[in-house]
Design an enzyme around this catalytic site. Structure first.
Site, PDB file in Angstrom:
ATOM      1  N   LYS A  55      -0.943 -12.786 -31.860  1.00 54.22           N
ATOM      2  CA  LYS A  55      -0.572 -11.886 -30.714  1.00 54.22           C
ATOM      3  C   LYS A  55       0.677 -11.194 -30.496  1.00 54.22           C
ATOM      4  O   LYS A  55       0.991  -9.984 -30.770  1.00 54.22           O
ATOM      5  CB  LYS A  55      -0.917 -12.316 -29.106  1.00 54.22           C
ATOM      6  CG  LYS A  55      -2.541 -12.422 -29.041  1.00 54.22           C
ATOM      7  CD  LYS A  55      -2.824 -13.305 -27.905  1.00 54.22           C
ATOM      8  CE  LYS A  55      -4.551 -13.504 -27.668  1.00 54.22           C
ATOM      9  NZ  LYS A  55      -4.896 -14.516 -26.528  1.00 54.22           N
TER      10      LYS A  55
ATOM     11  N   ASP B  49      -5.008  -9.274 -19.919  1.00 56.27           N
ATOM     12  CA  ASP B  49      -6.294  -9.837 -19.987  1.00 56.27           C
ATOM     13  C   ASP B  49      -7.590  -9.074 -19.312  1.00 56.27           C
ATOM     14  O   ASP B  49      -8.738  -9.194 -19.500  1.00 56.27           O
ATOM     15  CB  ASP B  49      -6.325 -11.282 -19.602  1.00 56.27           C
ATOM     16  CG  ASP B  49      -6.278 -12.319 -20.661  1.00 56.27           C
ATOM     17  OD1 ASP B  49      -6.701 -12.198 -22.007  1.00 56.27           O
ATOM     18  OD2 ASP B  49      -5.812 -13.318 -20.406  1.00 56.27           O
TER      19      ASP B  49
ATOM     20  N   GLN C 148      -2.517 -18.072 -22.002  1.00 57.43           N
ATOM     21  CA  GLN C 148      -3.555 -18.396 -22.994  1.00 57.43           C
ATOM     22  C   GLN C 148      -4.387 -19.501 -22.486  1.00 57.43           C
ATOM     23  O   GLN C 148      -3.819 -20.440 -22.063  1.00 57.43           O
ATOM     24  CB  GLN C 148      -2.870 -18.778 -24.529  1.00 57.43           C
ATOM     25  CG  GLN C 148      -3.695 -19.081 -25.508  1.00 57.43           C
ATOM     26  CD  GLN C 148      -4.503 -18.079 -26.185  1.00 57.43           C
ATOM     27  OE1 GLN C 148      -4.127 -16.718 -26.083  1.00 57.43           O
ATOM     28  NE2 GLN C 148      -5.801 -18.012 -26.778  1.00 57.43           N
TER      29      GLN C 148
HETATM   30  N1  GUN Z   1      -8.426 -17.930 -24.974  1.00 52.37           N
HETATM   31  C1  GUN Z   1      -9.522 -17.426 -25.876  1.00 52.37           C
HETATM   32  N2  GUN Z   1      -9.700 -16.126 -25.351  1.00 52.37           N
HETATM   33  C2  GUN Z   1      -8.642 -15.715 -24.917  1.00 52.37           C
HETATM   34  C3  GUN Z   1      -8.684 -14.567 -24.192  1.00 52.37           C
HETATM   35  O1  GUN Z   1      -9.365 -13.749 -24.326  1.00 52.37           O
HETATM   36  N3  GUN Z   1      -7.670 -14.565 -23.208  1.00 52.37           N
HETATM   37  C4  GUN Z   1      -6.866 -15.798 -22.977  1.00 52.37           C
HETATM   38  N4  GUN Z   1      -5.927 -15.665 -21.804  1.00 52.37           N
HETATM   39  N5  GUN Z   1      -7.047 -16.962 -23.616  1.00 52.37           N
HETATM   40  C5  GUN Z   1      -8.093 -16.877 -24.467  1.00 52.37           C
END
Ligand code: GUN
Length: 282
Positions: free
Chosen positions: A53, A120, A97
């Site tokens: 990311k 998100d 996360q």
């Molecule tokens: N962990 C795995 N997928 C995601 C996601 O889409 N958002 C977040 N915040 N954590 C994740």
């Protein structure tokens, strides 16, 4: 034979578009969008996702930082980090996360992120099937819709079958399809007549995490198939929820796994950050 929807190529195009957009916005407003990702603990898979990311955000010219906190961080400490990001005008997007360590309550933490910085999209689709006006949608559902749109298939009036009713993908993707005026069926593990439903579906979005759940004989000729599943088989290979080879014989368009929805999800996170930025400068 189905046309393959190339998520990597489509994502690459979006990155280039967004890179230009960021340059223009910076020239105009004197500030780049800022994305901050918080990770608590050492989960190796999460570390990789967070790194990806950060790389993606920098690739499009955003300001991006991963805030790495030890697994022993208390919920109060985490909430205080979120609070300072909420107040910081240089921060447009905050992503915590998941998963979080078990001593931290996920829902409390997610709810602490300012709704206008929630890249998100958890806040935007929190209640039911409707996207709250002015807020962004979750990244993976948004990626699925974008991929369907690239095929040129008219979503309005079509029958879309969503397989899976999870909070992260199934329900929000069904909500977005409904918002596009599709007739939406949500199927799940207790659904009896999946094959009959699937055979009338112009669009199938599969998001359950069961390898080859959708077999070739379930596909309506010409249908658009979006495979959100990521399943690791015993031999280490990665497959989706759709039997790709068999489905290709009947579908009009299909996403591969890997290389379909996956690469698009982070691109949509960047899109969400840009959308949050736009709200902050206007
Ligand atoms: N962990 C795995 N997928 C995601 C996601 O889409 N958002 C977040 N915040 N954590 C994740």
């Amino acid at each position: 034979m189905a046309q393959i929807i190339d998520g990597r190529a489509i994502a690459a195009g979006l990155y280039e578009q967004m890179r230009q957009e960021v340059e223009e916005l910076d020239a105009r407003y004197g500030r780049r969008p800022g994305l901050y990702v918080i990770i608590v603990g050492e989960d190796p898979a999460s570390q990789v996702y967070v790194r990806n990311k950060e790389i993606a955000a920098r690739k499009v010219g955003m300001v991006s930082e991963a805030i790495r906190l030890p697994g022993s961080t208390s919920q109060e400490e985490l909430l205080s980090v979120i609070d300072s990001l909420n107040r910081d005008p240089a921060v447009d997007g905050i992503l915590v996360q998941l998963p979080l360590p078990s001593h931290i309550d996920k829902d409390t933490v997610i709810a602490a992120v300012a709704p206008d910085k929630d890249v998100d999209g958890f806040f935007g689709m929190k209640s039911g099937l409707t996207l709250k006006a002015g807020y962004v949608a979750p990244c993976t559902p948004r990626a699925a819709i974008h991929l369907i749109r690239t095929t040129g298939m008219k979503i309005e009036g079509s029958h879309a079958l969503v397989i899976g009713r999870g909070e992260l993908v199934g329900k929000p993707v069904a909500g977005l399809l409904l918002g596009e005026n599709a007739t939406v069926t949500i199927a799940h593990s207790r659904t009896r007549n999946l094959r009959d439903l699937a055979l009338t579906a112009d669009i199938i979005v599969a998001a359950v995490g069961r390898p080859h759940l959708v077999t070739g004989d379930m596909v309506k000729p010409g249908a658009v198939l979006i495979d959100v599943g990521i399943n690791t088989l015993e031999d280490g290979s990665i497959v989706g929820d759709i039997d790709f080879e068999a489905a290709c014989q009947r579908a009009g368009y299909i996403t591969p796994v890997p290389g379909g929805v996956g690469p698009m999800t982070i691109a949509m996170l960047m899109r969400n950050t840009l959308d949050c930025y736009s709200k902050h400068i206007s």
